[in-house]
Design a protein around this motif. Structure first.
Motif, short mmCIF file in Angstrom:
data_model
loop_
_atom_site.label_atom_id
_atom_site.label_comp_id
_atom_site.label_asym_id
_atom_site.label_seq_id
_atom_site.Cartn_x
_atom_site.Cartn_y
_atom_site.Cartn_z
N ALA A 370 -2.26 -4.27 2.88
CA ALA A 370 -3.95 -3.27 2.96
C ALA A 370 -3.19 -1.72 3.41
O ALA A 370 -3.94 -1.02 3.06
CB ALA A 370 -5.03 -4.04 2.96
N ALA A 371 -2.62 -1.97 4.15
CA ALA A 371 -2.35 -0.65 5.24
C ALA A 371 -1.50 0.37 4.50
O ALA A 371 -1.67 1.59 4.07
CB ALA A 371 -1.36 -1.86 6.82
N ILE A 372 -0.54 -0.57 3.55
CA ILE A 372 0.66 0.45 2.63
C ILE A 372 -0.72 0.74 1.74
O ILE A 372 -0.43 2.60 1.95
CB ILE A 372 1.38 -0.44 2.14
N GLY A 373 -1.49 0.42 1.26
CA GLY A 373 -2.61 0.87 0.25
C GLY A 373 -3.41 2.12 1.06
O GLY A 373 -3.54 3.00 0.20
N GLU A 374 -4.20 1.49 1.97
CA GLU A 374 -4.82 3.28 2.25
C GLU A 374 -3.90 3.80 2.42
O GLU A 374 -4.18 5.05 2.78
CB GLU A 374 -5.06 2.22 4.14
N ARG A 375 -2.33 4.37 3.39
CA ARG A 375 -1.65 4.96 3.58
C ARG A 375 -1.40 5.38 2.28
O ARG A 375 -1.44 7.00 2.16
CB ARG A 375 0.00 4.47 3.62
N VAL A 376 -1.37 5.24 0.86
CA VAL A 376 -1.70 5.61 -0.25
C VAL A 376 -2.15 6.46 -0.81
O VAL A 376 -2.83 7.52 -0.79
CB VAL A 376 -1.15 4.48 -1.55
N ALA A 377 -3.57 5.92 0.01
CA ALA A 377 -5.08 6.55 -0.68
C ALA A 377 -5.05 7.65 0.33
O ALA A 377 -5.48 9.29 0.00
CB ALA A 377 -6.42 5.91 -0.91
N ARG A 378 -4.67 7.76 1.14
CA ARG A 378 -4.50 9.12 2.22
C ARG A 378 -3.66 9.79 2.83
O ARG A 378 -2.99 11.52 2.53
CB ARG A 378 -4.40 8.85 3.48
N GLY A 379 -2.88 9.65 0.85
CA GLY A 379 -1.91 11.04 0.47
C GLY A 379 -0.53 10.85 1.56
O GLY A 379 0.36 11.87 1.59
N GLU A 380 -0.11 9.79 2.43
CA GLU A 380 1.32 9.94 3.41
C GLU A 380 2.24 8.46 2.44
O GLU A 380 1.85 7.40 1.82
CB GLU A 380 0.22 9.10 4.70
N GLU A 461 3.06 -4.32 -9.05
CA GLU A 461 2.47 -4.92 -9.46
C GLU A 461 0.98 -4.95 -8.50
O GLU A 461 -0.20 -4.84 -8.40
CB GLU A 461 2.77 -6.37 -9.45
N LEU A 462 1.30 -5.06 -7.45
CA LEU A 462 0.75 -5.10 -6.17
C LEU A 462 -0.35 -3.97 -5.88
O LEU A 462 -1.34 -3.76 -5.60
CB LEU A 462 1.45 -5.75 -5.11
N LEU A 463 0.45 -2.63 -6.21
CA LEU A 463 -0.29 -1.50 -5.65
C LEU A 463 -0.54 -1.26 -6.82
O LEU A 463 -1.29 0.01 -6.75
CB LEU A 463 0.41 -0.96 -4.84
N ALA A 464 -1.14 -1.91 -8.41
CA ALA A 464 -1.31 -1.06 -9.97
C ALA A 464 -2.61 -0.13 -9.51
O ALA A 464 -3.10 0.51 -10.12
CB ALA A 464 -1.61 -1.87 -10.52
N ASN A 465 -3.87 -1.18 -8.25
CA ASN A 465 -5.02 -0.71 -8.83
C ASN A 465 -5.23 0.90 -7.41
O ASN A 465 -6.68 1.39 -7.49
CB ASN A 465 -5.87 -1.70 -7.97
N VAL A 466 -3.84 0.82 -6.68
CA VAL A 466 -4.27 2.26 -5.66
C VAL A 466 -4.43 3.65 -6.50
O VAL A 466 -3.50 3.70 -7.12
CB VAL A 466 -3.07 1.88 -4.80
N THR A 467 -4.98 4.29 -6.16
CA THR A 467 -4.95 5.85 -6.79
C THR A 467 -4.41 6.62 -5.34
O THR A 467 -4.69 6.21 -4.48
CB THR A 467 -6.47 5.93 -7.25
N ARG A 468 -3.87 7.06 -5.46
CA ARG A 468 -3.91 8.82 -4.46
C ARG A 468 -4.91 9.47 -4.78
O ARG A 468 -5.62 9.20 -5.21
CB ARG A 468 -2.14 9.69 -5.11
N PRO A 469 -4.74 10.71 -3.70
CA PRO A 469 -6.28 11.15 -3.22
C PRO A 469 -6.10 12.30 -4.56
O PRO A 469 -7.53 12.36 -4.65
CB PRO A 469 -5.66 12.24 -2.65
N ASP A 470 -5.22 12.47 -5.38
CA ASP A 470 -4.96 13.18 -6.90
C ASP A 470 -5.77 12.71 -8.25
O ASP A 470 -5.25 12.70 -8.71
CB ASP A 470 -4.43 14.29 -7.14
N GLY A 471 -5.79 10.93 -7.65
CA GLY A 471 -6.18 10.36 -9.09
C GLY A 471 -5.14 9.29 -9.38
O GLY A 471 -5.34 8.63 -10.32
N GLY A 472 -4.18 10.16 -9.07
CA GLY A 472 -3.32 9.38 -10.23
C GLY A 472 -2.39 8.09 -9.30
O GLY A 472 -2.88 7.51 -8.37
#
Ligand code: ADP
Ligand code: ZN
Ligand code: ZN
Length: 709
Positions: A370-380, A461-472
């Motif tokens: 979850a913590a990794i996912g949050e980072r990705v979503a924040r662009g970190e 696989e685990l992060l397949a549903n996470v998107t970056r701030p630009d939607g990618g």
């Protein structure tokens, strides 16, 4: 008129000829002069070691003439020769092996004409005024460290240990110390050593930029990644005094530098300072010794030659030396630009994940994911490290229990999915993955365990549903020995991390070291427990330093440092090592370790050597070691009363490439006793090796101050 000279040439390590050979010369040559001499049917490079008063009783007809002198080159200094002689003696190797390995092989082929041309080409080029525009203001701690280093007035000018947190700006301290030496004395030279130069092109650029005003080619690299021609060029520049600063790996400790005034050893705890074959020297220890020789042997207008070691997690040997006052300690515990509100010194918050309370067989615990996912979503960026490359450490059949052993080693072959191979990481034996179990025909053979390749796949696989701030979608990259095999690939992969083109970086310890990643706010070590209970007493020290280094990658950008985190997955969250890690408390960790080592008489409170033997069978390998120890016992060698030799045992990985490997540990509370014992034991080892029953012995070697037991 003839002159008799003792000349050192590259003698094979275990030949009967260990010392210098006698040659004749029409010219009287000074010790240290480089010459070409006939050796067997070849002509080889040699160094004049001593001038003899006569032919020493040898029949003159049997003494050969030298073939030529590399004139135009100043003789190697007496300090250099003493360093080489000390290394050969201390690490129990032949003088010729050490001396010639320290010189660029291409020297031999250099003709006088080429030499004159080369030296001409490197005429001083005065342009470039000192560029002070990029001089940054020192932090208070940096200024203090430099002032203390300069203020060291004790007679001996002790070695200094810069104990500086990751990101505290140690490099700037090295630069300032070097600049001062170079400016005080227009001839002075500085040697800077780093553990792995390929990982630090940034550093070379920084030194080159800072010292550009000294003229062209004043900063030269020295490491094994250079071409023979580049190596020769750098060596000549250092030897002639033209190069003012040499930046190199462990081999650079032997650079010929006639005016050496400062040695810097960055990341002094790093195991790669220990050479692991041939003369198994520690470049860190030799740097300290060399500084002492340089000080003692020559009268410098500006005082001693200093040595400056630096680390966030010093070796326990160096740390103990600061405790007893043998070394000076300089402290920098705060990161540059650390916000006082954040963690101590601006270092990341350490989170331990208790794997006992996570879903069975999970690789990445849900809260970490979850913590990794949050980072990705924040662009970190996040960095996950796992010390095992490949897809899976073993492939297995659950029907018959077949496992992917290496037929040549006592180890499993690693499954690499990318090219569907099974590869032995010890002998290199590689085969295509079989379609079915080679033993029972079951087609359902499966990977067991996880390497970086599989982790990369799993994370995708685990992060397949996470998107970056630009939607990618999330971008995952992997850096390890496999992904960086091609020349230039490491650089390009690092560049893409720096450019922010990667969200999650997976890798081995390669990524934990040294890189100044600016956008990483989370670092995770997912499988570290094996080192807690290793039979190697240095394993916890290595783990702690690796984790501290890894933690040092997170939150380097001051604006993000407050929110940066270091995650460690473990089944032993209460282990004192992790307690110390949580507080970024190296001194506490060192205290625990030193207490244990003192009680057990281990380094730095005791001294040891390993004698290793390789043979077709364990019986011969161990038999050889035990027989040699028995001979030592019978002959009551010097120091034997203070030396303990343990029975021979198989090495942890006991067979590699069909060779059985054994080792014997020899310990003593006294370095001197151990040294005396080993020196007297060497001839007995040669003698034992000649016995008929040990004919099939492949090789043996002594490792003094081994770093892995
Ligand atoms: P260390 O080697 O101690 O981990 P570095 O030498 O890599 O730390 O320094 C960390 C970062 O801080 C680098 O980017 C460096 O350029 C920067 N830095 C060092 N000293 C200063 C300073 N006095 N002011 C501003 N930035 C600095
Ligand atoms: Zn099977
Ligand atoms: Zn193998």
């Amino acid at each position: 008129m003839s002159h008799w000279l003792q000349i050192v040439v590259a003698t094979p390590a275990h030949s009967a000829i260990a010392g210098p050979l006698t040659y004749r010369s029409a010219l009287l040559l000074r010790p240290g002069t480089l010459v070409r001499v006939p050796f067997g049917r070849r002509e080889v490079l040699g160094v004049v070691w001593q001038v003899l008063p006569d032919s020493g009783g040898m029949p003159e007809a049997s003494i050969r003439d030298i073939a030529g002198v590399l004139d135009g080159l100043a003789p190697l200094s007496s300090t250099w020769r003493r360093l080489v002689a000390f290394t050969a003696g201390y690490y129990q190797r032949s003088l010729g092996e050490v001396a010639l390995a320290a010189l660029p092989p291409q020297l031999r082929d250099l003709t006088t004409l080429q030499l004159t041309r080369r030296l001409k080409r490197t005429v001083v080029d005065t342009s470039h005024p000192q560029d002070t525009t990029d001089l940054i203001a020192l932090s208070a701690q940096q200024a203090c460290a430099i002032a203390e280093f300069d203020a060291e007035t004790s007679e001996k000018q002790r070695p200094a240990l810069l104990f500086g947190a990751t990101g505290s700006g140690k490099t700037e301290v090295y630069l300032r110390a070097a600049a001062k030496v170079l400016e005080q004395d227009p001839e002075a030279q500085v040697l800077v050593m780093v553990p792995e130069i390929n990982l630090t092109p940034q550093l070379q650029a920084r030194f080159e930029a800072r010292f550009a005003h000294l003229g062209r080619e004043r900063v030269v690299p020295m490491h094994s990644g250079l071409t023979p021609a580049q190596r020769l060029k750098g060596w000549l520049a250092a030897h002639s005094g033209q190069a003012r600063l040499v930046l190199g790996t462990r081999m650079a400790v032997f650079a010929s530098m006639p005016n050496l005034r400062l040695l810097v050893v960055d990341e002094e705890h790093d195991p790669s300072y220990k050479q692991q074959e041939g003369a198994r020297y520690s470049a860190r220890d030799l740097a300290v010794y060399r500084a002492r020789l340089e000080t003692r042997d020559r009268e410098h207008p500006h005082g001693a030659c200093r040595v400056l070691l630096g680390s966030a997690t010093p070796s326990l040997e160096s740390w103990q030396a600061t405790i007893v006052g043998r070394y000076q300690r300089l402290n920098m515990n705060e990161r540059i630009g650390a916000s006082p509100a954040g963690q101590p010194g601006g270092l990341p918050t350490v989170r331990r994940v208790d794997m006992n309370h996570q879903p069975k067989h999970c690789v990445i615990a849900p809260p970490l994911l979850a913590a990794i996912g949050e980072r990705v979503a924040r662009g970190e960026q996040s960095m996950i490290f796992l010390n095992r490359r490949g897809y899976a450490p073993v492939l297995a059949c659950h029907d018959c229990d077949w496992k992917s052993d290496c037929p040549h080693c006592s180890a499993y072959r690693v499954f690499h999915k990318i090219d569907r191979t099974l590869r032995c990481h010890h002998c290199g034996f590689t085969e295509r993955v079989p379609r079915a179990c080679p033993s029972c025909g079951n087609i359902d053979i499966a990977p067991v365990g996880r390497g970086t390749e599989r982790l990369e796949e799993h994370l995708a696989e685990l992060l397949a549903n996470v998107t970056r701030p630009d939607g990618g979608p999330v971008r995952i990259a992997r850096i390890d020995a496999d992904s960086t095999r091609l020349k230039g690939s490491l650089e390009s992969q690092l560049a893409s991390v720096h450019a922010g083109e990667v969200d999650v970086l997976v890798g081995t310890q390669m990524i934990a070291k040294g890189h100044d990643f600016r956008h990483i706010t989370l670092v995770a070590a997912i499988n570290t427990d094996s080192a807690l209970f290793s039979s190697d007493f240095r394993a916890p020290e290595r783990l702690f330093s690796l984790l501290m280094q890894a933690a040092g990658r997170a939150g380097r950008d001051a604006q993000r440092s407050a929110a940066s985190e270091m995650w460690v997955q473990t089944f032993h969250p209460d282990h004192p090592l992790f307690e110390a890690l949580k507080r970024h408390d190296y001194p506490d960790f060192a205290e625990q370790q030193l207490a244990e080592r003192q009680a057990a008489g281990l380094s730095p409170f005791g001294f040891s050597a390993l004698i290793r033997a390789d043979a077709k069978t364990q019986e011969v390998a161990q038999g050889f070691l035990n027989a040699a120890a028995e001979a030592a016992q019978t002959q009551q060698l010097p120091g034997h009363a203070h030396v303990m030799a343990y029975p021979a045992v198989p090495m942890t990985i006991q067979r590699v490439a069909n060779i059985e490997r054994a080792q014997m540990l020899v310990e003593s509370p006294s370095r001197k006793a151990l040294q005396g014992f080993l020196a007297a034991w060497q001839p007995l080892l040669f003698e034992t090796r000649r016995q008929a029953e040990f004919k099939s012995l492949v090789r043996w070697a002594i490792d003094v101050d081994p770093i892995a037991i």
